[in-house]
Structure formats: structure tokens, C-alpha cells
Design a protein around this motif. Sequence first.
Motif, PDB file in Angstrom:
ATOM      1  N   UNK A   1      84.951-118.159 -15.310  1.00  0.00           N
ATOM      2  CA  UNK A   1      84.780-119.551 -15.771  1.00  0.00           C
ATOM      3  C   UNK A   1      85.714-120.569 -14.682  1.00  0.00           C
ATOM      4  N   UNK A   2      86.568-120.221 -14.324  1.00  0.00           N
ATOM      5  CA  UNK A   2      87.401-120.824 -13.201  1.00  0.00           C
ATOM      6  C   UNK A   2      86.626-121.050 -12.177  1.00  0.00           C
ATOM      7  N   UNK A   3      85.931-120.071 -11.699  1.00  0.00           N
ATOM      8  CA  UNK A   3      85.040-120.312 -10.596  1.00  0.00           C
ATOM      9  C   UNK A   3      83.849-121.222 -10.637  1.00  0.00           C
ATOM     10  N   UNK A   4      83.449-121.085 -11.975  1.00  0.00           N
ATOM     11  CA  UNK A   4      82.098-121.980 -12.207  1.00  0.00           C
ATOM     12  C   UNK A   4      82.762-123.583 -12.190  1.00  0.00           C
ATOM     13  N   UNK A   5      83.964-123.658 -13.026  1.00  0.00           N
ATOM     14  CA  UNK A   5      84.495-125.022 -12.979  1.00  0.00           C
ATOM     15  C   UNK A   5      84.762-125.674 -11.339  1.00  0.00           C
ATOM     16  N   UNK A   6      85.228-124.901 -10.589  1.00  0.00           N
ATOM     17  CA  UNK A   6      85.600-125.353  -9.149  1.00  0.00           C
ATOM     18  C   UNK A   6      84.037-125.661  -8.515  1.00  0.00           C
ATOM     19  N   UNK A   7      83.159-124.892  -8.782  1.00  0.00           N
ATOM     20  CA  UNK A   7      81.926-125.073  -8.252  1.00  0.00           C
ATOM     21  C   UNK A   7      81.204-126.245  -8.612  1.00  0.00           C
ATOM     22  N   UNK A   8      81.506-126.442  -9.917  1.00  0.00           N
ATOM     23  CA  UNK A   8      80.629-127.710 -10.537  1.00  0.00           C
ATOM     24  C   UNK A   8      81.097-128.852  -9.750  1.00  0.00           C
ATOM     25  N   UNK A   9      82.304-129.028  -9.336  1.00  0.00           N
ATOM     26  CA  UNK A   9      82.801-130.192  -8.688  1.00  0.00           C
ATOM     27  C   UNK A   9      81.952-130.457  -7.382  1.00  0.00           C
TER      28      UNK A   9
ATOM     29  N   UNK B   1      81.404-121.120  -2.505  1.00  0.00           N
ATOM     30  CA  UNK B   1      81.631-120.841  -3.962  1.00  0.00           C
ATOM     31  C   UNK B   1      80.269-120.438  -4.469  1.00  0.00           C
ATOM     32  N   UNK B   2      79.299-120.895  -4.281  1.00  0.00           N
ATOM     33  CA  UNK B   2      77.772-120.194  -5.061  1.00  0.00           C
ATOM     34  C   UNK B   2      77.828-118.765  -4.667  1.00  0.00           C
ATOM     35  N   UNK B   3      78.277-118.562  -3.179  1.00  0.00           N
ATOM     36  CA  UNK B   3      77.849-117.217  -2.999  1.00  0.00           C
ATOM     37  C   UNK B   3      78.988-116.474  -3.739  1.00  0.00           C
ATOM     38  N   UNK B   4      80.254-116.546  -3.828  1.00  0.00           N
ATOM     39  CA  UNK B   4      81.116-115.762  -4.556  1.00  0.00           C
ATOM     40  C   UNK B   4      80.678-115.578  -5.958  1.00  0.00           C
ATOM     41  N   UNK B   5      80.253-116.750  -6.756  1.00  0.00           N
ATOM     42  CA  UNK B   5      79.810-116.611  -8.281  1.00  0.00           C
ATOM     43  C   UNK B   5      78.470-115.659  -8.153  1.00  0.00           C
TER      44      UNK B   5
END
Length: 295
Positions: free
Chosen positions: A254-262, A284-288
Amino acid sequence: MNFKDRIIRATGKKTPFRLIVVDLTETMNEIGRHHNAKGFALKLLAENSIASIFLSAGLKFAGTVSYTTTFGGEITKIQTDSTPMGLVRAMIPQAELQAIGANEPALVPQHVQVVKLNEQGKRVHESIIEAPSVSVGQNLATYLLQSEQIRSAVGIEAQYNAQDPSFLDYAAGFYIEAFPDLEDKDINLIEVIVQNLPKFCDMYKADKGFDLDELLDQLRGPYDIEVVREIDPKPFCPCSKDRMLATLATLPLKDLQELSSENKDLNVVCDFCRTNYTITPADMQEIIAERNKKI
């Protein structure tokens, strides 16, 4: 003027004890510049680092010793990682450094934590003791006695320059370890030698640096010693962008997705060497994506 840092490891030829002396001045001046550390904070960084080096010198494998002192007050912790080959990195929380500047902080010693890692980075030892003093040398000797049942004498001192507190005049120390079969008469004599040791400041000259050979000669007293190894310490940090990405990947999805959404670059700074790494939206997309594969 730059002087050469040294770690000298020696043992008694006929008397069962181990002796280490360290001059870490230039190494800590370089690490201090990365942190913009000054005055008492720089002194603490250096003294904590020398303690870590004394412990890593005793490793029987190519691992790492992490030596952390925690405080109550304006500085909460200092951490140093070192290896048997004299590689060193150290940190104090950056916000706390900026707040105190070159001033002497209010400190209440709390704990000393020692973690030993093997070549694969796995913990092989961890111990925490209450820190009896602000003195790093006294804390290390207490740790050794309580956690490793080692009798030792430790002296550690760093002095920052009076005119320019952004660099150290010297950062030096000694460590004497009594092996189990050291006789009481030798223990008593070594105690007398340590008690009558000249002040560290008397072994420093502005045009020559700290006289580590003089410190070694004073400590050996009447004993014949054999220098086992001499090492040139140096700053080193194994951080990399890949390591930063791996650390980010441990965050909740969830935290990764919030960071990516920025959808903007994320700047991550290493606590130890202060290197700034840029994490892009694509990273970030690759991590997710990798995380989603494991779900």
C-alpha cells in the motif's frame, strides 16, 4: 597537512595479552565532512568508530561489527560499522546534527548494542548492555566484561580543533586484552602502565599529527611484543541504488502504491555516506510489479 591513519595489532611475545592502537583522525575527518559534523558530535562519531574497530579486529572471519550507542537528549544514537580490514562507516541522525551544530549536546547515556555479522551478512552475535558512562572507552570495557567475559583496558579520545571545530586534531585509542592465562602480577603491572600513560594531547603535535608509535611504546612497558599486522583504515560504504531499491521493496505494498501514485522522482539519502539516490517512477513501478508477482 594530512597524516596517515593506522591500526597496529600486536601480541606479547612471551606474555599472553593482545594490544591494538589506532589513529583514525583523517578517516573520521572525511566521514565528518560527509555528515557536516562539527565539534562534540564529530568527537562522538570518531570515538564510537574506534570502539567498533577494536571489536572488528577480533573477528575470526571477514564480517562486520556494528557498534551503536544510544542516548537520551539532543543526540539519540551513533552507529558505526567496521570490518577487520579497517573499513569504516558511521552515522548520527542528520536532523539532530543540524540542530546542535558545533555545540556540546545534553546527553544521557542509555545503551550500547553490538551486532556481529558474518560474510553473508547474517547475525552471529547480538548483545545490549546499559551504558555506564558518556565515555566510549569505559562503555566498551564494560561491554567486553559483561557480554564476552574479556578483561580489558581501553582508552579512546578524539579532540576537535579549537579554531575550526569541523575537523579533528586527533582521534586515537588503545585496547589491551588480557588472555585467560595472564598472571595477576602482569595484570597489575599493565594497570600501572595504563594509569601512568601520558595524556593523549601530549602525544599530538600540530605539525606531526598524533604519535601512534609513542603510544605503542608507552603501552608495551617492559614487555616484548610482536606486531602482527598494520592496517590503513579508510571510509567505505557498501550502499548502492540496487540496495536502496531492495530496501524500498520491503515496504508494505500500500505504501509503495501511494509513493508511485505521486508520479515523481523520490530522493533517498544513505544515512552513512550521505549519497543521494534518485528513485524514478519507472523504478517504483518495477518494484510494485515484482511484488504483485509474489502475491
